[in-house]
Design an enzyme around this catalytic site. Structure first.
Site, PDB file in Angstrom:
ATOM      1  CB  CYS A   1      -1.190  -0.023   1.333  1.00  0.00           C
ATOM      2  SG  CYS A   1      -1.820   2.004   1.805  1.00  0.00           S
TER       3      CYS A   1
ATOM      4  N   GLY B   1      -9.615  -4.997 -16.854  1.00  0.00           N
ATOM      5  CA  GLY B   1     -10.145  -3.338 -16.596  1.00  0.00           C
ATOM      6  C   GLY B   1     -11.016  -3.510 -14.970  1.00  0.00           C
ATOM      7  N   GLY B   2      -9.816  -3.608 -13.854  1.00  0.00           N
ATOM      8  CA  GLY B   2     -10.279  -3.799 -12.759  1.00  0.00           C
ATOM      9  C   GLY B   2      -9.916  -2.878 -12.130  1.00  0.00           C
TER      10      GLY B   2
ATOM     11  N   GLY C   1      -6.552  -1.356 -12.994  1.00  0.00           N
ATOM     12  CA  GLY C   1      -6.502  -0.882 -14.695  1.00  0.00           C
ATOM     13  C   GLY C   1      -6.662   0.450 -14.670  1.00  0.00           C
TER      14      GLY C   1
ATOM     15  CB  VAL D   1      -4.133 -10.132 -24.498  1.00  0.00           C
ATOM     16  CG1 VAL D   1      -4.665  -9.492 -24.317  1.00  0.00           C
ATOM     17  CG2 VAL D   1      -3.924 -11.222 -23.331  1.00  0.00           C
TER      18      VAL D   1
ATOM     19  CB  SER E   1      -3.806  -4.372 -14.828  1.00  0.00           C
ATOM     20  OG  SER E   1      -4.649  -3.647 -13.354  1.00  0.00           O
TER      21      SER E   1
ATOM     22  N   GLY F   1      -4.802  -8.757 -11.386  1.00  0.00           N
ATOM     23  CA  GLY F   1      -5.026  -9.228 -10.534  1.00  0.00           C
ATOM     24  C   GLY F   1      -3.708  -9.831  -9.361  1.00  0.00           C
TER      25      GLY F   1
ATOM     26  CG  HIS G   1     -27.850  23.931   1.338  1.00  0.00           C
ATOM     27  ND1 HIS G   1     -27.536  22.785  -0.145  1.00  0.00           N
ATOM     28  CD2 HIS G   1     -27.771  25.225   0.985  1.00  0.00           C
ATOM     29  CE1 HIS G   1     -28.228  24.220  -1.032  1.00  0.00           C
ATOM     30  NE2 HIS G   1     -28.800  25.485  -0.184  1.00  0.00           N
TER      31      HIS G   1
END
EC number: 1.8.1.4
Length: 471
Positions: free
Chosen positions: A42, A187-188, A191, A243, A274, A276, A450
């Site tokens: 991280c 596309g996760g 990505g 791919v 990308s 996983g 607000h």
């Protein structure tokens, strides 16, 4: 030489160091073994450095659009080297902070490679930890052991990573210059975040995803909105595509794939794989214990994060599930509570927020509409657009919406999905509400400031109650 501890932790990422702090708060002796830098993926290869670069990309786009706010800029230039250096500065500052936390809480940190031992002269039970620290070896014996060794990018055999042109997300973070163009495979969340960032840096991006939508696991309406916004910004997308192979020829990377039974080829300066992550469990010596792993190598645990060796626990990315830093830290704290017989509540684990720090931002907690329909006989949804929120208009960020999924019989809120400005900040209100089993009435009648973007949550709740105000 051997040393005894109440808890020995393998891995110094979010799951590891936060567990160490919690155990020390309970008065326990703690050793933490980390072969790299404290902070883990991280801090060094994931959340923090990518968000630092995403912030630079956001500011770049904000300044480009500042004329809409009556602000004129004579000359605008992007200096990616400085953005890269800023990223490193942010990481280093937080790294120093983690080191100080370990000193403050008197956690014994061992920099080395850990390996679990079987029953031996050191302990009749499996789980003593051998630590290789260069020419010095240490054996740590814990009454309890916590494995928090994380995961690493998964690779594809047909698209071999060379770490120069065909990259993992780790490699891309180390690249001190921008690619001239980028192909992203997957596309996760990762990505999509990189696609958004590179688009903001005015880089041509092509994304290839084998599923029918980006962001698998998110609400279908969210998936559609994100896809549409990214395409409007110039993203080329191949969905339902596979791919087949890649080729690096001079300064060009060619990715060959198939879509609708027809071949296609994408050319770019760099490729990001990308698709996983896989668990860092293969070098831990698990074979010396009764610990089991699934087919993907993730450690199998029970509801309290115990492995088949009841005194050895595992948390975070190495056990699979939602591979998120805040999940690892929550699991770690719960595991520590369980091993030391503290009272614990597992309810929050059912309401884990998932976030995408792209443009647009995405956040969700609880059930999607599809999931709710599978579990309840009658549900309803309410979707409120940000274009009807005053603060969104003030900020000129009106794209997106808040979507609620509601149990029509009990009026309980089952899930909240948000796409748009500050979605990742807004989602915590929804998370607290779901943990407390809040109804749409309680969300709707809570007084929100607000103007604020948070009014969209209240407005969506009122819409679900058939009492809409601003729509």
């Amino acid at each position: 030489m051997s040393k005894n501890y109440d808890l020995v932790i393998l891995g110094g990422g979010m799951g590891g160091y936060i567990s160490a702090i919690r155990a020390r708060q309970l008065g326990k002796t703690v050793a933490l073994v980390e072969k790299g830098k404290l902070g883990g993926t991280c801090l060094h290869k994931g959340c923090i450095p990518t968000k630092a670069l995403l912030k630079s990309a956001e500011v770049f786009q904000t300044v480009k659009k500042c004329g809409r706010f009556g602000v004129k800029v004579k000359e605008l230039a992007l200096n990616y080297v400085e953005a890269f250096e800023r990223k490193n500065t942010v990481v280093d500052k937080l790294y120093q902070g983690v080191q100080q936390l370990m000193k403050k809480h008197r956690v014994d940190v061992y920099k080395g490679v850990a390996r679990l031992l079987g029953p031996s002269i050191f302990s009749p039970m499996a789980g003593a930890v051998s630590v290789e620290m260069g020419e010095v070896n240490e054996t740590l014996i814990g009454k309890n052991v916590l494995i928090a060794t994380g995961a690493r990018p998964r690779q594809l055999s047909q698209i071999p990573v060379d770490h120069a042109h065909i990259l993992t997300s780790d490699d891309l973070l180390d690249l001190d210059h921008l690619p001239t163009s980028l192909t992203i495979i997957g596309g996760g969340v990762i990505g999509v975040e990189w696609a958004s960032m590179m688009l903001d840096f005015d880089i041509d991006v092509t994304l290839i995803e084998q599923e029918a939508a980006l962001l698998p696991g998110f609400d279908a309406d969210i998936q559609t909105e994100v896809l549409n916004q990214l395409k409007q910004r110039g993203l080329t997308v191949h969905l339902n595509a596979s791919v087949m192979e890649s080729e690096v020829n001079g300064g060009a990377c060619l990715v060959k794939g198939r879509k609708d039974n027809a071949p296609f080829t994408v050319s770019s300066s760099h490729v990001l794989v990308s698709v996983g992550r896989i668990a860092n469990t293969d070098q831990l010596g698990l074979g010396n214990t009764n610990i089991t792993v699934d087919e993907a190598g993730f450690i199998e645990v029970n509801d309290y994060f115990q492995t088949k060796e009841s005194h050895i626990y595992a948390v975070g990315d190495c056990i699979g599930g939602k591979q998120l830093a805040h999940v690892a830290s929550a699991e770690g704290k719960l595991a520590v509570k369980h091993m030391f017989d503290e009272k614990l509540d597992l309810t929050p684990l059912s309401f884990i927020p998932s976030c995408v720090y792209a443009s647009p931002e995405v956040a969700m907690v609880g059930l999607t509409e599809v999931e709710a329909n599978q579990m309840f006989t009658k549900i309803k949804t309410a979707t409120f657009p940000f274009q009807a929120i005053g603060k969104a208009i003030v900020s000129d960020e009106t794209k997106g919406f808040v979507k609620l999924v509601v149990n029509e019989k009990t009026r309980d809120c089952l899930g909240v999905s948000i796409v748009g400005e500050k979605a990742t900040e807004l989602i915590s209100e929804a998370g607290i509400g779901l943990v407390l089993n809040a109804s749409i009435d309680e969300f709707g009648e809570t007084i929100h400031p607000h103007p604020s973007l948070s009014e969209a949550i209240a407005e969506a709740s009122l819409l679900a109650m058939n009492e809409p105000v601003h729509i």
